[in-house]
Scaffold this motif. Structure first.
Motif, PDB file in Angstrom:
ATOM      1  N   SER A   1       0.837  -1.203   0.000  1.00 22.76           N
ATOM      2  CA  SER A   1       0.000   0.000   0.000  1.00 22.76           C
ATOM      3  C   SER A   1       0.868   1.248   0.000  1.00 22.76           C
ATOM      4  N   PHE A   2       2.000   1.180   0.683  1.00 20.39           N
ATOM      5  CA  PHE A   2       2.998   2.241   0.640  1.00 20.39           C
ATOM      6  C   PHE A   2       4.359   1.653   1.002  1.00 20.39           C
ATOM      7  N   VAL A   3       5.416   2.376   0.631  1.00 18.44           N
ATOM      8  CA  VAL A   3       6.785   1.910   0.856  1.00 18.44           C
ATOM      9  C   VAL A   3       7.567   2.993   1.584  1.00 18.44           C
ATOM     10  N   ALA A   4       8.280   2.596   2.634  1.00 18.96           N
ATOM     11  CA  ALA A   4       9.146   3.531   3.359  1.00 18.96           C
ATOM     12  C   ALA A   4      10.600   3.177   3.077  1.00 18.96           C
ATOM     13  N   LEU A   5      11.430   4.203   2.911  1.00 20.52           N
ATOM     14  CA  LEU A   5      12.853   4.011   2.650  1.00 20.52           C
ATOM     15  C   LEU A   5      13.680   4.750   3.688  1.00 20.52           C
ATOM     16  N   ASP A   6      14.877   4.231   3.935  1.00 20.16           N
ATOM     17  CA  ASP A   6      15.837   4.897   4.806  1.00 20.16           C
ATOM     18  C   ASP A   6      17.232   4.583   4.276  1.00 20.16           C
ATOM     19  N   THR A   7      18.143   5.513   4.406  1.00 19.55           N
ATOM     20  CA  THR A   7      19.495   5.302   3.890  1.00 19.55           C
ATOM     21  C   THR A   7      20.547   5.511   4.964  1.00 19.55           C
ATOM     22  N   GLU A   8      21.675   4.862   4.765  1.00 20.35           N
ATOM     23  CA  GLU A   8      22.879   5.162   5.527  1.00 20.35           C
ATOM     24  C   GLU A   8      23.905   5.652   4.524  1.00 20.35           C
ATOM     25  N   LEU A   9      24.580   6.739   4.851  1.00 22.08           N
ATOM     26  CA  LEU A   9      25.438   7.418   3.890  1.00 22.08           C
ATOM     27  C   LEU A   9      26.877   7.489   4.367  1.00 22.08           C
ATOM     28  N   SER A  10      27.788   7.700   3.435  1.00 18.99           N
ATOM     29  CA  SER A  10      29.211   7.758   3.783  1.00 18.99           C
ATOM     30  C   SER A  10      29.621   9.113   4.326  1.00 18.99           C
ATOM     31  N   GLY A  11      28.724  10.074   4.313  1.00 16.00           N
ATOM     32  CA  GLY A  11      29.032  11.402   4.828  1.00 16.00           C
ATOM     33  C   GLY A  11      28.100  12.441   4.232  1.00 16.00           C
ATOM     34  N   LEU A  12      28.207  13.656   4.725  1.00 15.30           N
ATOM     35  CA  LEU A  12      27.357  14.744   4.237  1.00 15.30           C
ATOM     36  C   LEU A  12      28.115  16.032   3.970  1.00 15.30           C
ATOM     37  N   GLY A  13      29.371  16.097   4.378  1.00 16.80           N
ATOM     38  CA  GLY A  13      30.122  17.314   4.100  1.00 16.80           C
ATOM     39  C   GLY A  13      29.821  18.431   5.074  1.00 16.80           C
ATOM     40  N   ASN A  14      29.882  19.641   4.576  1.00 12.65           N
ATOM     41  CA  ASN A  14      29.762  20.845   5.384  1.00 12.65           C
ATOM     42  C   ASN A  14      28.353  21.015   5.936  1.00 12.65           C
ATOM     43  N   ARG A  15      28.193  20.835   7.244  1.00 11.78           N
ATOM     44  CA  ARG A  15      26.870  20.915   7.847  1.00 11.78           C
ATOM     45  C   ARG A  15      26.278  22.313   7.815  1.00 11.78           C
ATOM     46  N   LYS A  16      27.126  23.316   7.903  1.00 14.87           N
ATOM     47  CA  LYS A  16      26.599  24.693   7.859  1.00 14.87           C
ATOM     48  C   LYS A  16      25.894  24.943   6.533  1.00 14.87           C
ATOM     49  N   SER A  17      26.472  24.450   5.446  1.00 11.69           N
ATOM     50  CA  SER A  17      25.846  24.626   4.138  1.00 11.69           C
ATOM     51  C   SER A  17      24.536  23.861   4.044  1.00 11.69           C
ATOM     52  N   LEU A  18      24.484  22.715   4.682  1.00 10.17           N
ATOM     53  CA  LEU A  18      23.261  21.913   4.654  1.00 10.17           C
ATOM     54  C   LEU A  18      22.122  22.592   5.410  1.00 10.17           C
ATOM     55  N   LEU A  19      22.468  23.520   6.288  1.00 14.37           N
ATOM     56  CA  LEU A  19      21.456  24.242   7.052  1.00 14.37           C
ATOM     57  C   LEU A  19      21.426  25.727   6.683  1.00 14.37           C
ATOM     58  N   ALA A  20      21.830  26.022   5.458  1.00 20.77           N
ATOM     59  CA  ALA A  20      21.864  27.406   4.991  1.00 20.77           C
ATOM     60  C   ALA A  20      20.467  28.031   5.051  1.00 20.77           C
ATOM     61  N   GLU A  21      20.449  29.328   5.256  1.00 20.22           N
ATOM     62  CA  GLU A  21      19.170  30.044   5.324  1.00 20.22           C
ATOM     63  C   GLU A  21      18.410  29.917   4.007  1.00 20.22           C
ATOM     64  N   SER A  22      19.121  30.068   2.901  1.00 16.04           N
ATOM     65  CA  SER A  22      18.511  29.940   1.577  1.00 16.04           C
ATOM     66  C   SER A  22      18.306  28.456   1.248  1.00 16.04           C
ATOM     67  N   ILE A  23      17.091  28.093   0.899  1.00 15.81           N
ATOM     68  CA  ILE A  23      16.806  26.696   0.570  1.00 15.81           C
ATOM     69  C   ILE A  23      17.532  26.298  -0.709  1.00 15.81           C
ATOM     70  N   GLU A  24      17.691  27.236  -1.625  1.00 19.76           N
ATOM     71  CA  GLU A  24      18.427  26.938  -2.863  1.00 19.76           C
ATOM     72  C   GLU A  24      19.881  26.630  -2.550  1.00 19.76           C
ATOM     73  N   ASP A  25      20.483  27.412  -1.648  1.00 21.58           N
ATOM     74  CA  ASP A  25      21.867  27.139  -1.239  1.00 21.58           C
ATOM     75  C   ASP A  25      21.952  25.798  -0.506  1.00 21.58           C
ATOM     76  N   ARG A  26      20.949  25.528   0.290  1.00 16.42           N
ATOM     77  CA  ARG A  26      20.914  24.260   1.009  1.00 16.42           C
ATOM     78  C   ARG A  26      20.869  23.090   0.022  1.00 16.42           C
TER      79      ARG A  26
END
Length: 518
Positions: free
Chosen positions: A32-57
């Motif tokens: 009826s529905f499918v849920a996914l979850d991932t484990e990743l090797s990294g994400l890099g610069n966390r500040k950029s991932l939380l940038a104020e601009s969503i486009e920059d994020r």
């Protein structure tokens, strides 16, 4: 008293991937529905991932997805059963170990976290399912038995996709198994809206904006939903309740199963010193060495108590705000398990220049999916829960090799055979070896799907009529295509704007997936 819930998670690797392919495709197609979850090797610069601009994020997320890899993929397929109590689901859970065939960055903290939680890197290198990122390489994703073809089967199934804090997950999935990520966020959301016509649901958004839970990291949200559901069942409450049934795997398949034992919630009387940072975010810098309690059950019970005592609640909120402010300040993120950080509503330690990264050849597992849906580090605080409402029935999934076609897809869906299982509290030797505290993408996907199922049962479907067809199409209308954005008061809407176009790579893929352009 209800027995503990035992969740079977099938471990999939390159040596059994072809064997399990028909069962996975059936599970996806009939869900009826499918849920996914991932484990990743990294994400890099966390500040950029939380940038104020969503486009920059989004640009930072794209950089991470292009330079890093998915190491493990969890898939939970929930199938609503007819002729059963309302909202009864047959659940099948898979944990796929992957190995990117290209060079990518792996961050040491990812490795450290996984090692601490029992991840076997030797097995990952030896048995990881290989894949290449970006656009098709050396053949079509439409044929063969490989992970990109499995993602294509997911798209063809046109099922609702459920994630928890899923923006990073879906970007990595797109880059890893679909095509090169587009440069603009509007193009990306336009592509997603066509890739998943049944909708994308983010349980992080649901728990914060619809259920309005005190905390919304994955373990807390799952346990709280499970606890409330169980109480309602026990008290004979009116209205639908979530019931889950599992497969009891026999023969060779039984050797592929890990059993996630989820004990009943118990009240720890007299223990009141809760770690506020862990309580708010699901992780703590001090880990198991923290002198304060990381017991999620206790945290939930204390939160419920606090709601009855406004003064205590105000104090609790002040403490949580102080924890956030301290985190925003500076170095509380030093040496924090990096997969606990990415989606926090605070900026972690790393600056653009100070990242700890290492270039690696085809590498392995380091869960970087949800900073908030954190699995805890504290001993005995596994991401498991009681079974106060589960029927604990089971189905035996039998793979009949005669039903496979040349490309590994089943001829019929008749391979599923129903069989009642024994009391899950009477565990076999393989069940006894299960470690409820170990970090796994498969179990995270199960918890994500459970939160969604509970939410669908308990949130009024405004605007939906009573027809079964309408209800099936509109699982949770108030959360349809709304992806949580950390630190933002509004979600990301996954829609195709009149001012945006789909990417060229996506249009080519859609023609291949559904045999037509979009």
């Amino acid at each position: 008293m209800a027995s503990s819930l035992v969740v079977p998670v099938i471990n999939v690797h390159k040596d059994n991937f072809k064997e399990l392919w028909p069962a996975m495709v059936i599970a996806i197609k009939t869900s009826s529905f499918v849920a996914l979850d991932t484990e990743l090797s990294g994400l890099g610069n966390r500040k950029s991932l939380l940038a104020e601009s969503i486009e920059d994020r989004f640009k930072a997320i794209c950089h991470a997805a292009r330079s890093r890899s998915i190491l493990s993929l969890g898939i939970a397929c929930y199938k609503k059963l007819d002729n059963k109590p309302a909202d009864t689901y047959m659940v099948q859970v898979y944990n796929l170990t992957l190995l990117c065939s290209e060079e990518y960055i792996i961050e040491p903290q990812s490795v450290q976290f996984l090692v601490q939680h029992g991840f076997d890197f030797n097995k990952q290198y030896a048995q990881g399912i290989p894949y290449c990122k970006g656009n098709n390489k050396g053949g079509s994703d439409n044929h063969g038995v490989h992970i990109r073809a499995l993602f294509t089967e997911l798209l063809r199934a046109r099922k609702p996709l459920v994630l928890h804090n899923g923006l990073i997950d879906i970007a990595f999935l797109y880059q890893s198994f679909y095509a090169h990520l587009p440069e603009r966020l509007a193009t990306f959301t336009a592509d997603l809206s066509e890739m998943f016509p049944a909708g994308i649901y983010d349980t992080k958004y649901v728990t914060e904006f619809e259920l309005r839970l005190t905390a919304s990291y994955l373990e807390y949200a799952y346990k709280k939903c499970k606890l409330d559901n169980g109480r309602s069942v026990t008290s004979g409450g009116v209205g639908p309740h979530v019931h889950v049934e599992f497969c009891q795997y026999v023969g060779q398949m039984s050797s592929y199963v890990d059993y996630r034992v989820c004990p009943d919630v118990v009240s720890a009387e007299g223990k009141t010193d809760i770690c506020q940072r862990f309580s708010a975010f699901g992780w703590c810098l001090n880990g198991s060495q923290c002198p304060l309690s990381h017991d999620t059950d206790l945290i939930i019970l204390q939160d419920e108590k606090g709601k009855q005592d406004k003064k205590r609640k105000r104090k609790r909120n002040r403490e949580k705000r102080s924890a956030r402010e301290a985190a925003e300040d500076s170095s509380i993120f030093d040496n924090a398990p990096e997969n606990k950080i990415p989606h926090m509503e605070v900026d972690p330690e790393e600056t653009g220049d100070g990242q700890k990264e290492t270039t690696a050849e085809p590498c392995e597992e380091g869960k970087q999916n949800e900073g908030e849906n954190m699995k805890t580090e504290s001993e005995g605080n596994g991401v498991c829960e009681h079974n106060t409402d589960s029927t604990n029935s089971a189905t035996t999934a039998v793979i009949n090799d005669d039903t496979k076609t040349d490309n590994g897809v089943e001829n019929t869906a008749g391979e599923m055979m129903i069989e009642k299982c024994s009391d899950p509290t009477t565990k076999t030797e393989s069940e006894k070896k299960a470690d409820s505290g170990t970090h796994r993408a498969g179990f995270d996907a199960f918890m994500t799907a459970y939160i969604f199922a509970y939410s669908c049962s308990n949130i009024k479907k405004d605007g939906a009529d009573d027809s079964a067809e309408e209800k099936e199409q509109m699982w949770l209308p108030t959360a349809l295509n709304k992806v949580y954005l950390s630190g933002k008061a509004a979600p990301l809407n996954v829609v195709k704007s009149t001012f945006s176009k789909s990417s060229k790579a996506h249009m080519q893929k859609m023609e291949m997936v559904w045999g037509k352009g979009v």
